[in-house]
Design an enzyme around this catalytic site. Sequence first.
Site, mmCIF file in Angstrom:
data_model
loop_
_atom_site.group_PDB
_atom_site.id
_atom_site.type_symbol
_atom_site.label_atom_id
_atom_site.label_comp_id
_atom_site.label_asym_id
_atom_site.label_seq_id
_atom_site.Cartn_x
_atom_site.Cartn_y
_atom_site.Cartn_z
ATOM 1 N N GLN A 79 18.490 -44.169 0.185
ATOM 2 C CA GLN A 79 17.095 -43.562 0.279
ATOM 3 C C GLN A 79 15.812 -44.299 -0.098
ATOM 4 O OE1 GLN A 79 16.539 -39.292 -1.643
ATOM 5 N NE2 GLN A 79 15.930 -40.488 -3.447
ATOM 6 N N HIS A 137 16.197 -39.238 -14.827
ATOM 7 C CA HIS A 137 14.801 -38.990 -14.300
ATOM 8 C C HIS A 137 13.825 -39.507 -15.166
ATOM 9 C CE1 HIS A 137 17.099 -35.779 -12.229
ATOM 10 N NE2 HIS A 137 16.441 -36.203 -11.392
HETATM 11 O O1 PAF Z 1 16.460 -38.219 -5.174
HETATM 12 C C1 PAF Z 1 16.118 -37.086 -5.015
HETATM 13 O O2 PAF Z 1 16.219 -36.244 -5.939
HETATM 14 C C2 PAF Z 1 15.609 -36.322 -3.643
HETATM 15 O O3 PAF Z 1 16.022 -36.889 -2.483
HETATM 16 C C3 PAF Z 1 14.068 -36.480 -3.736
HETATM 17 C C4 PAF Z 1 13.611 -37.999 -3.733
HETATM 18 C C5 PAF Z 1 13.525 -35.880 -4.807
HETATM 19 C C6 PAF Z 1 13.526 -35.729 -2.382
HETATM 20 O O4 PAF Z 1 13.745 -34.362 -2.508
#
Ligand code: PAF
Length: 283
Positions: free
Chosen positions: A156, A37
Site C-alpha cells: 500500500q 496507529h
Molecule cells: O491502511 C489503512 O488502514 C487503509 O488502507 C487506509 C490507508 C486508511 C485507507 O482507507
Amino acid sequence: MQRAQTPASVREQVSTWRSAGQRIAVVPTMGNLHDGHLSLIRLAAQHAARVVCSIFVNPTQFGPSEDIASYPRTPEADEALLADQGIVDLLFVPTEDDIYPHGITGSVAINLPALAGELCGRSRPGHFHGVASVVLRLLNIVAPDVLVVGRKDYQQAVLLARMIRDLHLPTEIVVGDIVREADGLAMSSRNQYLTSAEREVAGTLHAVLDELAGQLRNGGGSIDKLAARARERLVGSGLKTDYIELRRAQELGAVTSKLPDEPLILLGAAWLGRARLIDNVPV
Ligand code: PAF
C-alpha cells in the site's frame, strides 16, 4: 482536538493553519485504533506542526466477499483515545456521502499500475484501487505537506508513493515502522478475529519471515526452496499461505537474477481462521 465531518469544515480549519505557515500531516485510518496507529500519529507530529487523523471505513477497498460489515468499529473509544493522547489537532470523521458524493459505484476511481494486481492484489482484486481512491480524496481535502502510513501495509505504501509521484501531488510520504506484539505479530485491527488458539500461533508468520530473511542474508540457499520450507512451517501451525515473496524494496519489482546489491524485502500473507495476516521483513 477539533472534530470535523465535512470536507468544507476540514478545509476551513486547515486553511487557518496554512496561512499561519504551519506544516500539516495527515494520518488516514479506518479506526479501531491501536498502538500501531498511535505510533503513526506520533511520527506525524515529528514532521508537522499540525496533525489531522481521519477515521473512515472505506467501502471501495473491500471486495464483495470481504469483511466490511464486521470490520471492527469503535468510534467513541477511538475519539477518547485520540483526545487523551493530545497529539491530533483535527479528527476527520466523514460519512460515505462526504467522501463519495456520487455514490460508490458512480464515483471517479483511481487506476493503478500492474503492481496493484500482484502480492496482496492477487487475492484482493480492486483493493488498492479503492485505497488509492480514498487516499487521493483525503489528500485533496486536507492538502497536507506529509502523508503518514504504516510499513505493515508495505505494498500500500509503495503504491501510494507511486500515486503521489505520478500525479505530481505536493505531498511527502512518510512510512512508520511496524509495531509488534510480544510474539512478533504485527498489530492490526483484524487480529481481533483470531480465537485464542489462533492467536497463540499467529506470531508464526513473523517468525517464519524473520528466519527466512536471515537465511537469505547469510546466502543460505535459493528463495524458492527456502520459501517452500517456510510455507510448510506455516501449514504446520495451521496457517494457510497466500504468498511469500522476495521483492526489490524500493518499487517491489521482481528479483529475477542473483541477489543484487540493493535492499530487498520479504513479504508474506497467510490466512488464519477469519483473519488474513500480512507482514514483511527487510533482507
Ligand atoms: O491502511 C489503512 O488502514 C487503509 O488502507 C487506509 C490507508 C486508511 C485507507 O482507507
